[in-house]
Scaffold this motif. Structure first.
Motif, PDB file in Angstrom:
ATOM      1  N   GLU A 126      33.334  35.869  44.948  1.00  0.00           N
ATOM      2  CA  GLU A 126      33.626  36.769  46.063  1.00  0.00           C
ATOM      3  C   GLU A 126      32.672  37.955  46.061  1.00  0.00           C
ATOM      4  O   GLU A 126      32.243  38.409  47.129  1.00  0.00           O
ATOM      5  CB  GLU A 126      35.083  37.218  46.008  1.00  0.00           C
ATOM      6  CG  GLU A 126      36.056  36.102  46.330  1.00  0.00           C
ATOM      7  CD  GLU A 126      37.493  36.377  45.934  1.00  0.00           C
ATOM      8  OE1 GLU A 126      38.354  35.569  46.314  1.00  0.00           O
ATOM      9  OE2 GLU A 126      37.770  37.373  45.223  1.00  0.00           O
ATOM     10  N   VAL A 127      32.320  38.447  44.881  1.00  0.00           N
ATOM     11  CA  VAL A 127      31.341  39.535  44.790  1.00  0.00           C
ATOM     12  C   VAL A 127      29.984  39.051  45.315  1.00  0.00           C
ATOM     13  O   VAL A 127      29.307  39.776  46.044  1.00  0.00           O
ATOM     14  CB  VAL A 127      31.214  40.065  43.343  1.00  0.00           C
ATOM     15  CG1 VAL A 127      30.021  41.000  43.196  1.00  0.00           C
ATOM     16  CG2 VAL A 127      32.497  40.769  42.923  1.00  0.00           C
TER      17      VAL A 127
ATOM     18  N   GLU B 197      37.829  35.097  36.321  1.00  0.00           N
ATOM     19  CA  GLU B 197      37.595  36.472  35.903  1.00  0.00           C
ATOM     20  C   GLU B 197      37.443  37.349  37.142  1.00  0.00           C
ATOM     21  O   GLU B 197      36.785  36.987  38.097  1.00  0.00           O
ATOM     22  CB  GLU B 197      36.314  36.521  35.056  1.00  0.00           C
ATOM     23  CG  GLU B 197      36.047  37.876  34.490  1.00  0.00           C
ATOM     24  CD  GLU B 197      34.825  37.853  33.586  1.00  0.00           C
ATOM     25  OE1 GLU B 197      34.137  38.868  33.576  1.00  0.00           O
ATOM     26  OE2 GLU B 197      34.579  36.819  32.936  1.00  0.00           O
ATOM     27  N   ARG B 198      38.060  38.515  37.110  1.00  0.00           N
ATOM     28  CA  ARG B 198      38.050  39.421  38.255  1.00  0.00           C
ATOM     29  C   ARG B 198      37.274  40.705  37.936  1.00  0.00           C
ATOM     30  O   ARG B 198      37.218  41.133  36.789  1.00  0.00           O
ATOM     31  CB  ARG B 198      39.474  39.779  38.651  1.00  0.00           C
ATOM     32  CG  ARG B 198      40.319  38.565  38.931  1.00  0.00           C
ATOM     33  CD  ARG B 198      41.220  38.800  40.124  1.00  0.00           C
ATOM     34  NE  ARG B 198      41.990  37.609  40.398  1.00  0.00           N
ATOM     35  CZ  ARG B 198      41.588  36.626  41.193  1.00  0.00           C
ATOM     36  NH1 ARG B 198      40.430  36.680  41.756  1.00  0.00           N
ATOM     37  NH2 ARG B 198      42.353  35.587  41.415  1.00  0.00           N
ATOM     38  N   THR B 199      36.722  41.303  38.961  1.00  0.00           N
ATOM     39  CA  THR B 199      36.032  42.581  38.826  1.00  0.00           C
ATOM     40  C   THR B 199      37.049  43.702  39.044  1.00  0.00           C
ATOM     41  O   THR B 199      38.203  43.447  39.377  1.00  0.00           O
ATOM     42  CB  THR B 199      34.927  42.707  39.889  1.00  0.00           C
ATOM     43  OG1 THR B 199      35.531  42.698  41.185  1.00  0.00           O
ATOM     44  CG2 THR B 199      33.925  41.573  39.773  1.00  0.00           C
ATOM     45  N   ASP B 200      36.623  44.939  38.891  1.00  0.00           N
ATOM     46  CA  ASP B 200      37.510  46.081  39.116  1.00  0.00           C
ATOM     47  C   ASP B 200      37.999  46.162  40.560  1.00  0.00           C
ATOM     48  O   ASP B 200      39.020  46.778  40.830  1.00  0.00           O
ATOM     49  CB  ASP B 200      36.812  47.390  38.741  1.00  0.00           C
ATOM     50  CG  ASP B 200      36.629  47.544  37.244  1.00  0.00           C
ATOM     51  OD1 ASP B 200      37.295  46.820  36.478  1.00  0.00           O
ATOM     52  OD2 ASP B 200      35.813  48.379  36.843  1.00  0.00           O
TER      53      ASP B 200
ATOM     54  N   ASN C  50      39.694  35.833  51.617  1.00  0.00           N
ATOM     55  CA  ASN C  50      40.238  36.358  50.357  1.00  0.00           C
ATOM     56  C   ASN C  50      39.776  37.787  50.106  1.00  0.00           C
ATOM     57  O   ASN C  50      40.559  38.638  49.669  1.00  0.00           O
ATOM     58  CB  ASN C  50      39.817  35.467  49.177  1.00  0.00           C
ATOM     59  CG  ASN C  50      40.464  34.109  49.212  1.00  0.00           C
ATOM     60  OD1 ASN C  50      41.476  33.893  49.871  1.00  0.00           O
ATOM     61  ND2 ASN C  50      39.866  33.165  48.503  1.00  0.00           N
ATOM     62  N   ILE C  51      38.506  38.061  50.387  1.00  0.00           N
ATOM     63  CA  ILE C  51      37.963  39.414  50.209  1.00  0.00           C
ATOM     64  C   ILE C  51      38.701  40.398  51.114  1.00  0.00           C
ATOM     65  O   ILE C  51      39.117  41.468  50.678  1.00  0.00           O
ATOM     66  CB  ILE C  51      36.442  39.431  50.502  1.00  0.00           C
ATOM     67  CG1 ILE C  51      35.685  38.654  49.427  1.00  0.00           C
ATOM     68  CG2 ILE C  51      35.925  40.866  50.601  1.00  0.00           C
ATOM     69  CD1 ILE C  51      34.229  38.346  49.789  1.00  0.00           C
ATOM     70  N   PHE C  52      38.860  40.034  52.389  1.00  0.00           N
ATOM     71  CA  PHE C  52      39.561  40.913  53.335  1.00  0.00           C
ATOM     72  C   PHE C  52      40.964  41.219  52.829  1.00  0.00           C
ATOM     73  O   PHE C  52      41.410  42.372  52.850  1.00  0.00           O
ATOM     74  CB  PHE C  52      39.653  40.277  54.718  1.00  0.00           C
ATOM     75  CG  PHE C  52      38.328  40.104  55.433  1.00  0.00           C
ATOM     76  CD1 PHE C  52      37.203  40.841  55.090  1.00  0.00           C
ATOM     77  CD2 PHE C  52      38.214  39.198  56.463  1.00  0.00           C
ATOM     78  CE1 PHE C  52      36.002  40.681  55.760  1.00  0.00           C
ATOM     79  CE2 PHE C  52      37.021  39.021  57.153  1.00  0.00           C
ATOM     80  CZ  PHE C  52      35.912  39.765  56.791  1.00  0.00           C
ATOM     81  N   SER C  53      41.654  40.205  52.381  1.00  0.00           N
ATOM     82  CA  SER C  53      43.024  40.370  51.892  1.00  0.00           C
ATOM     83  C   SER C  53      43.071  41.268  50.660  1.00  0.00           C
ATOM     84  O   SER C  53      43.885  42.195  50.580  1.00  0.00           O
ATOM     85  CB  SER C  53      43.621  39.000  51.578  1.00  0.00           C
ATOM     86  OG  SER C  53      44.911  39.127  51.047  1.00  0.00           O
TER      87      SER C  53
END
Length: 75
Positions: A11-12, A1-4, A44-47
């Motif tokens: 990652e959040v 599940e992904r955030t906006d 992954n966050i940076f990307s």
């Protein structure tokens, strides 16, 4: 599940701890994961956010919550 922001829940979590100025080692210990895993999540966050530095994570999150987030493609 992904955030906006396009980040996974984990990652959040990582981003939250980065914003709190925790080191990779501190994050790893707190979340019971390896530093290598923290580094992978950060990559992954940076990307996904179109950034290259830890300090940019806070800027992106603030922009998101202030309604100024345009997405990584707009950066």
């Amino acid at each position: 599940e992904r955030t906006d922001l396009g980040l996974t829940k984990r990652e959040v979590e990582i981003a939250f701890h980065v914003i709190q100025n925790e080191t990779n080692a501190e994050i790893a210990e707190r979340l019971f994961i390896s530093e290598t895993t923290v580094k992978k999540h950060l990559s992954n966050i940076f990307s996904k956010l179109g950034i290259s530095q830890r300090r940019d994570i806070k800027e992106c999150c603030i922009a998101y919550f202030e309604g100024r987030w345009q997405g990584a493609d707009e950066r």
